[in-house]
Scaffold this active site. Structure first.
Site, PDB file in Angstrom:
ATOM      1  N   SER A 455      33.574 -11.827 -12.031  1.00  0.00           N
ATOM      2  CA  SER A 455      34.726 -10.979 -12.321  1.00  0.00           C
ATOM      3  C   SER A 455      34.437  -9.589 -11.793  1.00  0.00           C
ATOM      4  CB  SER A 455      34.984 -10.921 -13.833  1.00  0.00           C
ATOM      5  OG  SER A 455      35.916  -9.914 -14.154  1.00  0.00           O
ATOM      6  N   TYR A 468      32.201  -9.709 -22.575  1.00  0.00           N
ATOM      7  CA  TYR A 468      32.749 -10.363 -21.384  1.00  0.00           C
ATOM      8  C   TYR A 468      32.100  -9.798 -20.122  1.00  0.00           C
ATOM      9  CZ  TYR A 468      36.114 -12.032 -17.940  1.00  0.00           C
ATOM     10  OH  TYR A 468      36.705 -12.633 -16.844  1.00  0.00           O
TER      11      TYR A 468
END
Length: 585
Positions: A455, A468
């Site tokens: 990501s 995350y």
């Protein structure tokens, strides 16, 4: 895979020589004739032949002067393409009387094959031709002439590039030197040279006849190359369907040699793979799969593969496994590989979603697709999946570790269970995939590729995404470490960093420190914002496929992901200031 043990041997006399011919498989099935190159003998095909023998009648023979075939006397003039065609016809008539054979050639076996499929006297004796790492000398002659007569900067570059790759051809035309080298130090060093430069596993190749084979084979060049390049045939049109397999890392042949091949081959299927010159030894699985597909299609009256989309030449028939394939980026990636002709294993913890993706993959062009239900955070379940996939379908060629979950909130609102859940899926799920499927790739020794979906949060810190971002940063670093470790084994590793993409992960994300009602409100708002951004998952899937083709290391996908990646390298302070901004959800 066994060598040529158990093969039935026979001797065939033709043109003053005696050819050693080996046969495997049922003679009642379609016959596939494998012709070796220089400085090889038929044993170079042993790994491929064993894989084909269950489906076809497989025939291999030592070219005159090689292996256990006898050499012409005198050697000069005894290796012309005309005489080699006589040899091939003698073998075809003996092993498959009255029925055309499917021809496969590598290196000089492919050079011979082009002669066989473009001369009139072989019409009706050949059903198809698979060419690997060996051009037609006639086509090559026209290719050279066109660039010499009408030079452009691009064409001159192509000439110089191929000229540099063909350095050995000049040496082979010198008298006595090649023979002395092959019978002396070069012959002794050749196995180590191949192991180092081609990453070739040892086995029954090369055989002890190598020095003699190489010395005799020098006459293949002397008897044919200059004459054909100087005066190439103008009628060298193939009268059978041709499958061209081009190794993209071939040290001896440029892929540009085949740029204008369609004018000579009315029915042409192109394949490419990231490998060196000796793919019969280094990539036997892929080679056997493509030969099987092409021969079967020709027998069925088809000459084109089912998938003809972009990159079908690269991924046709390969096995691709995608986790988190039930929707979003995972589903789009599975369908992108399906459109490129890959066999797809769609893995998701939602059984219905996985089945839906597999069904769509078949419609998109995949020759086969399967659904598997697995929670990637469950190590034992992943071990069972790896065993099942390998047993049922073979070793995975491309692994896409995509499964992931979202988690937002302040650090002190994250519970231990929150951390465990996000790390189990986002990080351990990737570790399980890399370890279990990557180990099988490495053990097979035929390369492969691992794609880990990270990501932009992997390099963009955020006060709202501590867990995350940590999980994705770990995935990014794991990918970099694996890439370094596996590079020597021909296995590429890529980290994909998408950015803001319109997928279902936002509506299912967990928000720490808030009650259920507030969590649902934030999920809806986040999903709406991502929907307004509306960056499609299909663009990420295209980036994944392209990254495998190019063997890229880190791929930021969206514009914001690329901007943040550049800032992480050149303006890290600015990113740290940006990380302090509290998102308004």
């Amino acid at each position: 895979m066994t060598s040529l043990e158990g093969a039935r041997e026979r001797r065939i006399r033709t043109g003053g020589v005696e050819l050693c011919v080996a046969e495997l498989g049922d003679p009642g099935r379609p016959t596939v004739v494998l012709v070796h190159g220089y400085p090889d003998s038929k044993e170079v095909w042993s790994e491929v032949a064993g894989r084909l023998a269950g489906r076809f009648h497989v025939v291999l023979y030592d070219v005159r002067g090689h292996g256990r075939s006898t050499a012409p006397s005198p050697l000069r003039g005894g290796f012309t393409l005309e005489k080699l065609t006589d040899d091939f016809l003698a073998v075809a008539d003996a092993v498959s009387p009255g029925r055309p054979v499917h021809l496969v050639g590598h290196d000089w076996g492919s050079v011979q094959g082009w002669e066989f499929v473009t001369v009139g006297r072989t019409e009706g004796r050949i059903a198809s031709f698979t060419s690997v790492s060996g051009p037609s000398l006639d086509h090559f002659g026209h290719w050279l002439g066109k660039r010499v007569k009408r030079p452009t900067p691009r064409r001159v570059g192509q000439l110089l590039g191929q000229g540099a790759k063909s350095w050995y051809v000049y040496l082979l035309h010198t008298p006595k030197v090649p023979e002395l080298a092959w019978r002396g130090p070069l012959g002794r060093a050749w196995p180590k040279i191949l192991a180092r430069t081609e990453r070739m596993p040892r086995g029954d190749y090369p055989t002890r006849s190598l020095p003699q084979d190489a010395a005799h084979g020098a006459w293949l060049y002397r008897d044919n190359v200059r004459a054909r390049l100087r005066d190439p045939r103008t009628d060298a049109h193939a009268h059978v369907p041709v499958q061209l397999i081009t190794p993209l890392q071939d040290a001896f042949l440029s892929e540009r040699l085949y740029d204008e091949l369609e004018q000579w081959v009315p029915q042409l299927v192109r394949r490419t793979l990231p490998a060196g010159h000796w793919v019969p030894r280094t990539r036997p699985d892929q080679l056997a799969a493509w030969i099987t597909e092409f021969v079967t299609a020709t027998e069925d009256g088809r000459t084109q593969p089912a998938a003809t989309g972009r990159h079908a030449d690269r991924f046709g028939g390969q096995l691709v496994l995608v986790t988190g394939a039930g929707g979003g980026i995972g589903r789009a990636t599975a369908l992108a590989f399906a459109a490129a002709g890959a066999r797809v294993v769609a893995v998701d913890r939602n059984a219905e979603a996985a089945v839906d993706t597999a069904e769509r993959a078949l419609l998109a062009g995949a020759p086969a697709a399967w659904a598997e239900t697995v929670d990637v955070s469950d190590e034992q379940a992943m071990e069972k999946l790896a065993e099942k996939v390998t047993a049922d379908h073979g070793v995975v060629d491309v692994l896409v570790n995509n499964a992931g979950i979202g988690l937002a909130g302040a650090f002190f609102d994250h519970t231990t269970e929150d951390w465990k859940q996000v790390l189990d899926v986002n990080l351990w799920g990737v570790i399980h995939g890399c370890r279990l499927f990557g180990a099988r790739m490495a053990a097979r020794g035929q390369g492969g590729h691992i794609v880990n979906i990270a990501s932009a949060a992997a390099y963009q810190p955020s006060r709202a995404l501590p867990a995350y971002s940590t999980s994705k940063a770990a995935v990014l670093m794991l990918s970099e470490c694996l890439r370094a470790e596996l590079a020597g084994q021909g296995i590429g590793v890529t980290a994909i960093c998408p950015g803001f993409v319109n997928t279902g992960i936002t509506s299912a994300a967990h928000f720490a420190g808030v009650d259920a009602e507030e969590e649902r409100r934030r999920q809806r708002r986040t999903a709406r914002l991502y929907g307004l951004r509306n960056y499609p998952a299909e663009k990420v899937a295209d980036a994944v496929v392209r990254a495998v083709v190019r063997n890229e290391a880190v791929v930021p996908v969206t514009p914001e992901a690329r901007l943040l990646h550049a800032m992480s390298r050149f303006a890290p302070r600015a990113l740290r200031r940006l990380a302090r901004v509290e998102p308004r959800l």
